[in-house]
Design a protein around this motif. Structure first.
Motif, short mmCIF file in Angstrom:
data_model
loop_
_atom_site.label_atom_id
_atom_site.label_comp_id
_atom_site.label_asym_id
_atom_site.label_seq_id
_atom_site.Cartn_x
_atom_site.Cartn_y
_atom_site.Cartn_z
N UNK A 240 0.82 -1.16 -0.10
CA UNK A 240 -0.09 0.22 0.03
C UNK A 240 0.77 1.32 -0.09
N UNK A 241 1.75 1.25 0.82
CA UNK A 241 2.59 3.01 1.13
C UNK A 241 3.91 2.42 0.85
N UNK B 73 -3.99 -2.16 4.01
CA UNK B 73 -4.97 -2.97 3.27
C UNK B 73 -6.40 -2.61 2.86
N UNK B 74 -6.97 -1.84 3.45
CA UNK B 74 -8.19 -1.18 2.95
C UNK B 74 -8.03 -0.07 1.94
N UNK B 75 -6.94 0.39 1.97
CA UNK B 75 -6.70 1.56 0.71
C UNK B 75 -6.50 0.75 -0.61
N UNK B 76 -5.77 -0.44 -0.14
CA UNK B 76 -5.35 -1.19 -1.54
C UNK B 76 -6.53 -1.85 -1.99
N UNK B 77 -7.63 -2.30 -1.23
CA UNK B 77 -8.82 -2.98 -1.39
C UNK B 77 -9.54 -1.84 -2.30
N UNK B 78 -9.83 -0.75 -1.85
CA UNK B 78 -10.54 0.25 -2.20
C UNK B 78 -9.86 0.67 -3.94
N UNK C 211 3.52 -14.70 4.42
CA UNK C 211 4.18 -13.28 4.51
C UNK C 211 2.97 -12.14 4.45
N UNK C 212 3.11 -11.15 5.51
CA UNK C 212 2.21 -9.99 5.31
C UNK C 212 2.41 -9.17 4.09
N UNK C 213 1.40 -8.74 3.71
CA UNK C 213 1.59 -7.85 2.25
C UNK C 213 1.38 -6.39 2.73
N UNK C 214 0.88 -5.98 3.91
CA UNK C 214 0.59 -4.51 4.01
C UNK C 214 1.12 -4.44 5.75
N UNK C 215 1.36 -3.05 5.91
CA UNK C 215 2.04 -2.77 7.39
C UNK C 215 0.63 -2.58 8.30
#
Length: 183
Positions: free
Chosen positions: A85-86, A107-112, A98-102
């Motif tokens: 995301x960032x 995660x929500x921003x990437x979904x949107x 492995x985690x994809x988002x911090x």
């Protein structure tokens, strides 16, 4: 005095060592059906016991063959990944995916972003958001007197992508004769 062999187990082993098609043919034969039902049941039970013994033998390996070292001992500090995301650091756990988002916000921003139709505007907004987030993290790092280099690098990369997007957009726009002069 020698122990008497378990004839049920012997019969089960004989059946197991037969080729499958021969064993199936034998089990359907009148000779097998002539054996009393209770004796056939005992052989089936012995076969199940034999299958369990073989399964345990496959699972049982010596401790030297197993690596039971805890993950924490092999990877004291797993290498952090990069947030999709960032672009910030994501601490990886020792096990699992492995985690994809911090954070949940990223995660929500990437979904949107994924769920809205892709346009140049939404991509530009996403890049601008990455610039702002990276700049904010760099400022926090400078305030905390830690290394701000990675965050500044991410901000520069996002700015470069924005500039490239601007150049592509201005190169593909038709000339209308009303372009603003840049000052």
């Amino acid at each position: 005095m020698a122990a008497e062999p378990d004839y049920d187990m012997v019969a089960a082993r004989i059946l197991r060592r037969m080729r499958p098609e021969i064993a199936q043919e034998f089990l359907a034969s009148p000779e097998w059906q002539a054996i009393p039902a209770d004796l056939r049941e005992r052989i089936y039970v012995a076969d199940a016991r034999w299958e369990e013994i073989e399964r345990r033998a496959r699972l049982d390996t010596s401790p030297a063959e197993r690596d039971e070292t805890p993950v924490a001992a092999t990877q004291a500090d797993p290498e952090p990944g990069e947030c999709e995301g960032c672009g910030g650091p994501v601490q990886r756990a020792g096990t699992g995916r492995p985690a994809r988002f911090c954070s949940q916000a990223c995660r929500q921003r990437a979904y949107r972003i994924r769920s809205t139709p892709t346009t140049a505007t939404s991509t530009a907004h996403h890049l601008a958001e990455r610039v702002a987030t990276s700049a904010r993290r760099a400022a926090d790092a400078i305030t905390a007197r830690t290394d701000a280099g990675p965050d500044l690098g991410r901000a520069r990369a996002a700015l470069a992508e924005l500039a490239a997007m601007r150049d592509e957009t201005t190169a593909t726009e038709p000339a209308t004769g009303h372009e603003r002069s840049r000052q």
